[in-house]
Structure formats: structure tokens, C-alpha cells
Design a protein around this motif. Structure first.
Motif, PDB file in Angstrom:
ATOM      1  N   LEU A 165      55.722  46.048  58.799  1.00 36.93           N
ATOM      2  CA  LEU A 165      55.191  44.976  60.184  1.00 36.93           C
ATOM      3  C   LEU A 165      56.011  45.965  61.374  1.00 36.93           C
ATOM      4  O   LEU A 165      57.770  46.510  60.958  1.00 36.93           O
ATOM      5  CB  LEU A 165      56.251  43.892  59.730  1.00 36.93           C
TER       6      LEU A 165
ATOM      7  N   SER B  40      51.227  44.922  72.273  1.00 38.33           N
ATOM      8  CA  SER B  40      51.627  44.142  70.469  1.00 38.33           C
ATOM      9  C   SER B  40      51.296  45.334  70.469  1.00 38.33           C
ATOM     10  O   SER B  40      50.312  46.551  71.146  1.00 38.33           O
ATOM     11  CB  SER B  40      51.479  43.592  70.642  1.00 38.33           C
TER      12      SER B  40
ATOM     13  N   GLU C 271      62.643  41.063  66.283  1.00 37.75           N
ATOM     14  CA  GLU C 271      61.822  39.821  66.301  1.00 37.75           C
ATOM     15  C   GLU C 271      60.395  40.541  65.468  1.00 37.75           C
ATOM     16  O   GLU C 271      60.170  41.651  66.210  1.00 37.75           O
ATOM     17  CB  GLU C 271      61.858  39.806  67.637  1.00 37.75           C
TER      18      GLU C 271
ATOM     19  N   ARG D 179      56.270  39.308  63.517  1.00 40.12           N
ATOM     20  CA  ARG D 179      56.004  38.210  62.983  1.00 40.12           C
ATOM     21  C   ARG D 179      55.832  37.279  62.576  1.00 40.12           C
ATOM     22  O   ARG D 179      56.788  37.254  61.028  1.00 40.12           O
ATOM     23  CB  ARG D 179      54.268  39.020  63.098  1.00 40.12           C
ATOM     24  N   GLY D 180      55.910  36.117  62.570  1.00 38.69           N
ATOM     25  CA  GLY D 180      56.378  34.498  62.390  1.00 38.69           C
ATOM     26  C   GLY D 180      57.601  34.345  61.928  1.00 38.69           C
ATOM     27  O   GLY D 180      57.958  33.232  61.534  1.00 38.69           O
TER      28      GLY D 180
ATOM     29  N   ASN E 151      51.461  28.597  62.074  1.00 44.12           N
ATOM     30  CA  ASN E 151      53.147  28.251  62.254  1.00 44.12           C
ATOM     31  C   ASN E 151      52.890  27.349  62.049  1.00 44.12           C
ATOM     32  O   ASN E 151      51.547  26.612  61.534  1.00 44.12           O
ATOM     33  CB  ASN E 151      53.092  28.460  63.001  1.00 44.12           C
TER      34      ASN E 151
ATOM     35  N   ILE F  11      56.548  35.387  57.150  1.00 39.70           N
ATOM     36  CA  ILE F  11      56.110  36.278  58.159  1.00 39.70           C
ATOM     37  C   ILE F  11      54.567  36.602  57.175  1.00 39.70           C
ATOM     38  O   ILE F  11      53.356  37.329  57.753  1.00 39.70           O
ATOM     39  CB  ILE F  11      56.512  37.765  57.883  1.00 39.70           C
TER      40      ILE F  11
ATOM     41  N   PRO G 276      50.442  33.212  64.096  1.00 36.71           N
ATOM     42  CA  PRO G 276      51.352  34.360  64.091  1.00 36.71           C
ATOM     43  C   PRO G 276      51.663  35.263  64.714  1.00 36.71           C
ATOM     44  O   PRO G 276      50.222  35.613  64.263  1.00 36.71           O
ATOM     45  CB  PRO G 276      52.643  34.132  62.786  1.00 36.71           C
ATOM     46  N   ARG G 277      52.001  35.712  65.878  1.00 30.20           N
ATOM     47  CA  ARG G 277      51.561  36.994  66.456  1.00 30.20           C
ATOM     48  C   ARG G 277      52.834  38.048  66.391  1.00 30.20           C
ATOM     49  O   ARG G 277      53.271  38.120  66.363  1.00 30.20           O
ATOM     50  CB  ARG G 277      51.484  36.287  68.193  1.00 30.20           C
ATOM     51  N   PRO G 278      51.943  39.385  66.310  1.00 29.34           N
ATOM     52  CA  PRO G 278      53.356  40.197  66.241  1.00 29.34           C
ATOM     53  C   PRO G 278      53.930  40.138  67.254  1.00 29.34           C
ATOM     54  O   PRO G 278      53.772  39.840  68.920  1.00 29.34           O
ATOM     55  CB  PRO G 278      52.818  41.193  66.728  1.00 29.34           C
ATOM     56  N   PRO G 279      55.515  40.356  67.720  1.00 26.90           N
ATOM     57  CA  PRO G 279      56.346  41.127  69.527  1.00 26.90           C
ATOM     58  C   PRO G 279      55.800  41.195  69.959  1.00 26.90           C
ATOM     59  O   PRO G 279      54.723  42.412  70.293  1.00 26.90           O
ATOM     60  CB  PRO G 279      57.157  41.245  67.945  1.00 26.90           C
ATOM     61  N   ARG G 280      55.680  40.892  71.059  1.00 27.52           N
ATOM     62  CA  ARG G 280      55.419  41.278  72.639  1.00 27.52           C
ATOM     63  C   ARG G 280      56.009  42.090  73.386  1.00 27.52           C
ATOM     64  O   ARG G 280      56.760  40.893  73.531  1.00 27.52           O
ATOM     65  CB  ARG G 280      53.965  40.727  73.221  1.00 27.52           C
TER      66      ARG G 280
END
Length: 196
Positions: free
Chosen positions: A25, A135, A64, A66-67, A101, A96, A107-111
Motif C-alpha cells: 500500500l 494520490s 497515513e 488507506r482505511g 468505512n 485497510i 476508503p481512499r488512498p492518502p491524498r
């Protein structure tokens, strides 16, 4: 014999107490200047990741993925570009792997916020615009002219010249989301995020 049984019991205890899940990830190293890492495994008590900017043993760090909300911890070991992080408190790392959620959002990957320029081509429509964040899986850009959900095309991130193909996944308030055909590698994402 009793000593062997005690050792086997202790060994079993360590295995159950330190169960890790293997993952790949992309993570965000939080701070004044955000960084990028690739998490290789994670447990309730910590994670192991490969870093672009390698931290030092003893550093406090917040990551950080995802999740999970940003998680703080301490760097316990470093080997090349990899480092082991011990979390300050146990984390519900199973999140994760969730597809939703608790509030029913995905859940999104970190931006990573950015202030960059991109050349955009969507069908026959071409324009240059501001990229607002990115991201591993997509970017948010300023919309110029007719941008519609479902349009396929590509963006060229300036000044790197990196070409990324994808599709418009949403349009709202003069902005649009561009979902990449395939996730960016850690090094490509780090190079884009590192542009200042």
C-alpha cells in the motif's frame, strides 16, 4: 523438557502476538513536507515500509494509509530504504482490507495536496489547468470547458512530462476527479509530490 516447553510456549506467544499482514500500500508520511512510502506489512502494533526519504532510528513519524487515520509511531530500525515503525498505540489495521468505512464511504488512498499545472486531453478537448491534489490512483484538477463524467484521456504533469492515462470519475464545482488506469509507482508519485 520443561525448558523446551517454555521456549515453545514463548515462541507461539510471539507468533500470535506479532501477526503481520503482507500488503503493498502506498502511504503518506505526514508533516510540513509530505513524503511517500510503500507499506510492505502491517499489524496492530506497527508496520514495515520502504521510504523515498528514509527516516532515522528514534524518529517520531506519522503515516497515513488507506482505511486508517494518520497513525503516529517511532522508527525502531532502518535497513537500506526500509524501516520498521512501532505505533504509539494499537491500531485496527484490519480496516485497510475493508471495502467500506463505518460511515458507508469507500476508503481512499492518502491524498497529497499539490499546486501544479497539467496539460489535459479528454476526447478531442485539450486544455491546461491546475492540479490540486494527487494520490496513487487519481488526481483532482480544475475543470476548463466541457468536462463530463466518463470521458477518457490523459494528463501530462508539468514540468516532469509524466503522462498518465485515465477517466473522469466525477465533476463538481468547477473541479473534476481523474481516475488513473493503473496506480502510480511509489517513485513516480514521490517525484510528482516533490515538485514545489
Amino acid at each position: 523438557m520443561e525448558q523446551v516447553e517454555q521456549q515453545q510456549g514463548a515462541s507461539a506467544e510471539r507468533r500470535t502476538g506479532k501477526r503481520h499482514s503482507a500488503v503493498l500500500l502506498l502511504g503518506k508520511v505526514c508533516g510540513d513536507v509530505p513524503g511517500v512510502c510503500l507499506v510492505h506489512n502491517i499489524s496492530a502494533s506497527g508496520l514495515m515500509a520502504r521510504f523515498v526519504d528514509v527516516p532515522n532510528v528514534g524518529d517520531s513519524i506519522t503515516i497515513e494509509v488507506r482505511g486508517l487515520s494518520p497513525v503516529s509511531g517511532t522508527v525502531r530500525w532502518v535497513n537500506g530504504r526500509k524501516a520498521g515503525i512501532q505505533f504509539d498505540s494499537p491500531q485496527p489495521y484490519e480496516q485497510i482490507f475493508s471495502h467500506e468505512n463505518e460511515d458507508d464511504t469507500v476508503p481512499r488512498p492518502p491524498r497529497f495536496p499539490v499546486a501544479l499545472t497539467a496539460d489535459v486531453r479528454l476526447g478531442t478537448h485539450k486544455f491546461t489547468t491546475a492540479m490540486l491534489d494527487i494520490s496513487a490512483g487519481g488526481a483532482k484538477l480544475q475543470a476548463e470547458g466541457p468536462v463530463q463524467t466518463g470521458l477518457a484521456g490523459h494528463i501530462v504533469v508539468k514540468p516532469l512530462g509524466t503522462v498518465i492515462s485515465g477517466t473522469v470519475c466525477w465533476v463538481q464545482d468547477g473541479r473534476f476527479g481523474f481516475r488513473f488506469v493503473s496506480p502510480l509507482s511509489m517513485d513516480t508519485l514521490a517525484a510528482i509530490v516533490g515538485l514545489r
